[in-house]
Design a protein around this motif. Structure first.
Motif, PDB file in Angstrom:
ATOM      1  N   PRO A 162      36.504  36.119  29.351  1.00 23.09           N
ATOM      2  CA  PRO A 162      35.677  37.260  28.941  1.00 23.09           C
ATOM      3  C   PRO A 162      36.349  38.589  29.261  1.00 23.09           C
ATOM      4  O   PRO A 162      37.134  38.690  30.205  1.00 23.09           O
ATOM      5  N   ASN A 163      36.048  39.595  28.457  1.00 24.71           N
ATOM      6  CA  ASN A 163      36.526  40.939  28.750  1.00 24.71           C
ATOM      7  C   ASN A 163      35.800  41.447  29.978  1.00 24.71           C
ATOM      8  O   ASN A 163      34.636  41.142  30.192  1.00 24.71           O
ATOM      9  N   LYS A 164      36.498  42.240  30.779  1.00 26.68           N
ATOM     10  CA  LYS A 164      35.903  42.805  31.982  1.00 26.68           C
ATOM     11  C   LYS A 164      35.976  44.315  31.911  1.00 26.68           C
ATOM     12  O   LYS A 164      36.983  44.874  31.507  1.00 26.68           O
ATOM     13  N   ARG A 165      34.905  44.924  32.295  1.00 23.18           N
ATOM     14  CA  ARG A 165      34.851  46.381  32.338  1.00 23.18           C
ATOM     15  C   ARG A 165      35.340  46.827  33.714  1.00 23.18           C
ATOM     16  O   ARG A 165      34.824  46.381  34.731  1.00 23.18           O
ATOM     17  N   ILE A 166      36.321  47.704  33.720  1.00 22.95           N
ATOM     18  CA  ILE A 166      36.896  48.170  34.981  1.00 22.95           C
ATOM     19  C   ILE A 166      36.539  49.640  35.147  1.00 22.95           C
ATOM     20  O   ILE A 166      37.045  50.502  34.424  1.00 22.95           O
ATOM     21  N   VAL A 167      35.638  49.904  36.108  1.00 22.69           N
ATOM     22  CA  VAL A 167      35.232  51.284  36.350  1.00 22.69           C
ATOM     23  C   VAL A 167      35.322  51.663  37.827  1.00 22.69           C
ATOM     24  O   VAL A 167      35.176  52.829  38.173  1.00 22.69           O
ATOM     25  N   LYS A 168      35.554  50.686  38.687  1.00 23.91           N
ATOM     26  CA  LYS A 168      35.643  50.944  40.122  1.00 23.91           C
ATOM     27  C   LYS A 168      36.898  50.298  40.679  1.00 23.91           C
ATOM     28  O   LYS A 168      37.465  49.390  40.079  1.00 23.91           O
ATOM     29  N   GLN A 169      37.295  50.781  41.842  1.00 20.49           N
ATOM     30  CA  GLN A 169      38.458  50.186  42.499  1.00 20.49           C
ATOM     31  C   GLN A 169      38.235  48.711  42.793  1.00 20.49           C
ATOM     32  O   GLN A 169      39.171  47.916  42.733  1.00 20.49           O
ATOM     33  N   GLN A 170      37.008  48.346  43.085  1.00 24.42           N
ATOM     34  CA  GLN A 170      36.707  46.944  43.361  1.00 24.42           C
ATOM     35  C   GLN A 170      37.030  46.080  42.144  1.00 24.42           C
ATOM     36  O   GLN A 170      37.515  44.958  42.283  1.00 24.42           O
ATOM     37  N   HIS A 171      36.763  46.619  40.956  1.00 22.99           N
ATOM     38  CA  HIS A 171      37.054  45.874  39.728  1.00 22.99           C
ATOM     39  C   HIS A 171      38.555  45.673  39.569  1.00 22.99           C
ATOM     40  O   HIS A 171      39.008  44.603  39.149  1.00 22.99           O
ATOM     41  N   VAL A 172      39.323  46.706  39.898  1.00 26.87           N
ATOM     42  CA  VAL A 172      40.788  46.615  39.808  1.00 26.87           C
ATOM     43  C   VAL A 172      41.292  45.550  40.766  1.00 26.87           C
ATOM     44  O   VAL A 172      42.100  44.696  40.395  1.00 26.87           O
ATOM     45  N   ARG A 173      40.801  45.601  42.001  1.00 25.79           N
ATOM     46  CA  ARG A 173      41.237  44.609  42.991  1.00 25.79           C
ATOM     47  C   ARG A 173      40.868  43.195  42.560  1.00 25.79           C
ATOM     48  O   ARG A 173      41.670  42.267  42.701  1.00 25.79           O
ATOM     49  N   ALA A 174      39.667  43.029  42.032  1.00 22.33           N
ATOM     50  CA  ALA A 174      39.243  41.696  41.595  1.00 22.33           C
ATOM     51  C   ALA A 174      40.134  41.183  40.463  1.00 22.33           C
ATOM     52  O   ALA A 174      40.552  40.018  40.461  1.00 22.33           O
ATOM     53  N   LEU A 175      40.434  42.064  39.500  1.00 20.19           N
ATOM     54  CA  LEU A 175      41.292  41.666  38.390  1.00 20.19           C
ATOM     55  C   LEU A 175      42.706  41.338  38.869  1.00 20.19           C
ATOM     56  O   LEU A 175      43.305  40.343  38.447  1.00 20.19           O
ATOM     57  N   LEU A 176      43.232  42.150  39.759  1.00 16.84           N
ATOM     58  CA  LEU A 176      44.571  41.883  40.290  1.00 16.84           C
ATOM     59  C   LEU A 176      44.592  40.571  41.076  1.00 16.84           C
ATOM     60  O   LEU A 176      45.534  39.786  40.949  1.00 16.84           O
TER      61      LEU A 176
END
Length: 97
Positions: free
Chosen positions: A11-25
């Motif tokens: 699924p596509n993920k919406r990245i709007v917070k640093q937490q989202h970036v860390r989770a994706l990485l």
């Protein structure tokens, strides 16, 4: 590394917070770790990408920690200013009596 077909079940993920970036990485790093390199060049490429992504996530964590510390310091300064303003207004009221 060999190219893989695009996965349609991701699924596509919406990245709007640093937490989202860390989770994706984190997710990307873990997926890459599961890929078995075929050639020596693949091993080198995989190591290079893992190192790069790890560096990005560590910078992200460091920046997040610095932001939290700055916010805490701002609150402490505001509290000190409020306390100072409160003290000075009390002192002036003594002179008016």
């Amino acid at each position: 590394m060999t190219r893989q077909a695009q996965r349609k079940d991701v699924p596509n993920k919406r990245i709007v917070k640093q937490q989202h970036v860390r989770a994706l990485l984190n997710e990307t790093i873990n997926e890459l770790r599961r890929i078995e390199p075929i050639t020596a060049k693949d091993h080198i490429d995989k190591a290079r990408v893992l190192g790069y992504l790890s560096d990005i996530i560590m910078r992200n964590i460091s920046e997040h920690e610095l932001e939290k510390q700055v916010e805490l310091l701002k609150k402490q300064v505001e509290n000190l200013q409020n306390r100072s303003n409160s003290d000075s207004s009390n002192n002036w009221s003594d002179f008016n009596d």
